[in-house]
Enzyme design. Structure first.
Site, PDB file in Angstrom:
ATOM      1  N   SER A   7     -21.062  -0.525  -3.125  1.00 51.36           N
ATOM      2  CA  SER A   7     -21.024  -1.917  -3.572  1.00 51.36           C
ATOM      3  C   SER A   7     -21.534  -2.032  -5.003  1.00 51.36           C
ATOM      4  CB  SER A   7     -21.894  -2.788  -2.658  1.00 51.36           C
ATOM      5  OG  SER A   7     -22.131  -4.030  -3.283  1.00 51.36           O
ATOM      6  N   HIS A  32     -16.568  -1.593  -2.974  1.00 48.97           N
ATOM      7  CA  HIS A  32     -16.886  -2.866  -2.331  1.00 48.97           C
ATOM      8  C   HIS A  32     -17.319  -3.860  -3.411  1.00 48.97           C
ATOM      9  CE1 HIS A  32     -18.077  -5.296   1.171  1.00 48.97           C
ATOM     10  NE2 HIS A  32     -19.117  -5.680   0.444  1.00 48.97           N
ATOM     11  N   ASP A  34     -18.544  -7.668  -4.141  1.00 47.51           N
ATOM     12  CA  ASP A  34     -19.173  -8.838  -3.513  1.00 47.51           C
ATOM     13  C   ASP A  34     -19.031 -10.068  -4.395  1.00 47.51           C
ATOM     14  OD1 ASP A  34     -20.429  -7.774  -1.086  1.00 47.51           O
ATOM     15  OD2 ASP A  34     -21.585  -6.538  -2.474  1.00 47.51           O
ATOM     16  N   MET A  36     -19.793 -13.991  -4.699  1.00 49.66           N
ATOM     17  CA  MET A  36     -20.674 -15.027  -4.132  1.00 49.66           C
ATOM     18  C   MET A  36     -20.544 -16.311  -4.939  1.00 49.66           C
ATOM     19  SD  MET A  36     -24.099 -12.773  -3.704  1.00 49.66           S
ATOM     20  CE  MET A  36     -24.074 -11.148  -2.922  1.00 49.66           C
ATOM     21  N   MET A  67     -17.790 -14.040  -0.258  1.00 53.36           N
ATOM     22  CA  MET A  67     -18.833 -14.895   0.334  1.00 53.36           C
ATOM     23  C   MET A  67     -18.689 -16.252  -0.316  1.00 53.36           C
ATOM     24  SD  MET A  67     -21.826 -12.053   0.381  1.00 53.36           S
ATOM     25  CE  MET A  67     -20.956 -10.941  -0.726  1.00 53.36           C
ATOM     26  N   MET A 136     -21.730  -7.910   9.150  1.00 52.18           N
ATOM     27  CA  MET A 136     -22.879  -7.906   8.232  1.00 52.18           C
ATOM     28  C   MET A 136     -24.121  -7.415   8.972  1.00 52.18           C
ATOM     29  SD  MET A 136     -21.813  -8.800   5.294  1.00 52.18           S
ATOM     30  CE  MET A 136     -23.426  -8.767   4.513  1.00 52.18           C
TER      31      MET A 136
HETATM   32  C1  DX5 Z   1     -24.907  -8.536   0.538  1.00 48.17           C
HETATM   33  C2  DX5 Z   1     -23.668  -7.808   0.102  1.00 48.17           C
HETATM   34  C3  DX5 Z   1     -23.750  -6.337   0.173  1.00 48.17           C
HETATM   35  C4  DX5 Z   1     -24.769  -5.689  -0.710  1.00 48.17           C
HETATM   36  C5  DX5 Z   1     -25.281  -4.473   0.016  1.00 48.17           C
HETATM   37  O1  DX5 Z   1     -24.618  -9.869   0.710  1.00 48.17           O
HETATM   38  O2  DX5 Z   1     -22.571  -8.202   0.922  1.00 48.17           O
HETATM   39  O3  DX5 Z   1     -22.477  -5.733  -0.013  1.00 48.17           O
HETATM   40  O4  DX5 Z   1     -24.263  -5.302  -1.958  1.00 48.17           O
HETATM   41  O5  DX5 Z   1     -26.325  -3.946  -0.697  1.00 48.17           O
HETATM   42  P1  DX5 Z   1     -27.391  -2.966  -0.039  1.00 48.17           P
HETATM   43  O6  DX5 Z   1     -26.673  -1.725   0.370  1.00 48.17           O
HETATM   44  O7  DX5 Z   1     -28.356  -2.759  -1.147  1.00 48.17           O
HETATM   45  O8  DX5 Z   1     -28.009  -3.668   1.145  1.00 48.17           O
HETATM   46 ZN    ZN Z   2     -20.674  -7.058   0.777  1.00 47.62          ZN
END
Ligand code: DX5
Ligand code: ZN
Length: 220
Positions: A7, A32, A34, A36, A67, A136
């Protein structure tokens, strides 16, 4: 097949292209991403311009984790800027079937995501329509949190439900708090796509990726 999806939320954005290149060269298969919106989750990350830019510097498969509230508003734009798979939250829309249809019409893979408190049962009407379920393992919104152990039980339950329904081909992705210490448990539970942010994007990215991948190969 077991797949690693680093990610970029945990990457050093001054060196984003270079760090993505390191993860790719070390053998990671997905990236990945993310997104938000500050509404569905409290934080705001990045959006289309960043995705469109990094699309030019890597051949990795783009796993975009939206998200965002009412994802139907934006799936077209995310497809356009380079997403290969679009994960949206079950909790973020009143029209889950509509979002699935929209992503399919764009010829992209479809993933549906559930937050820690959302039961597997809520997914049942949609399982035959998706390529992936993202479970999640932390509350979405921030990297660097600790995995919630109860979520691993949900992965086991989902693997059972998928097997009972002849849907073994559906990928189960897990996201949040995954590290070398708990990876084995998660793979045993039945997840096959592993997201990791802070455990991959620090110090020696290539070493971290290779350690994850070697554990994932042994489990396979
Ligand atoms: C959190 C994200 C994750 C995040 C995971 O809302 O969806 O993808 O980047 O990060 P780690 O591996 O640090 O928990
Ligand atoms: Zn994520």
């Amino acid at each position: 097949m077991n797949i690693l999806a680093p990610s970029i939320l945990a990457a050093d954005f001054c060196r984003l292209g270079e760090q993505i290149g390191q993860a790719e060269a070390a053998g990671a298969q997905y990236l990945h991403i993310d997104v938000m919106d500050g509404v569905f989750v409290p934080s705001i990350s990045f959006g289309m311009p960043v995705i469109r830019t990094i699309r030019k510097c890597t051949g990795l498969f783009f796993d975009v984790h939206l998200m965002i509230e009412n994802p139907e508003r934006y799936v077209g734009e995310f497809a356009d800027c380079g997403a290969d798979l679009i994960n949206f939250h079950l909790e973020a829309t009143d029209n889950v079937n509509g979002v699935i249809d929209k992503i399919r019409a764009l010829n992209k893979k479809v993933g549906v995501t559930i937050k820690p408190e959302t039961p597997v049962k809520k997914l049942e009407p949609y399982l035959h329509l998706v390529d992936m379920v993202l479970v999640m393992t932390v509350e979405p919104g921030f990297g660097g949190q600790e995995l919630i152990p109860e979520c691993v039980e949900k992965v086991k339950e989902l693997r059972r439900v998928l097997a009972d329904r002849g849907l073994q081909h559906v990928d189960i992705e897990v996201d949040g708090g995954i590290n070398e210490g708990n990876l084995g448990l998660i793979l045993d539970a039945g997840a096959n796509v592993i997201v990791s942010g802070s455990s991959v994007f620090h110090n020696d990215i290539d070493v971290n990726v290779k350690k994850f991948l070697s554990q994932m190969r042994k489990a396979h």
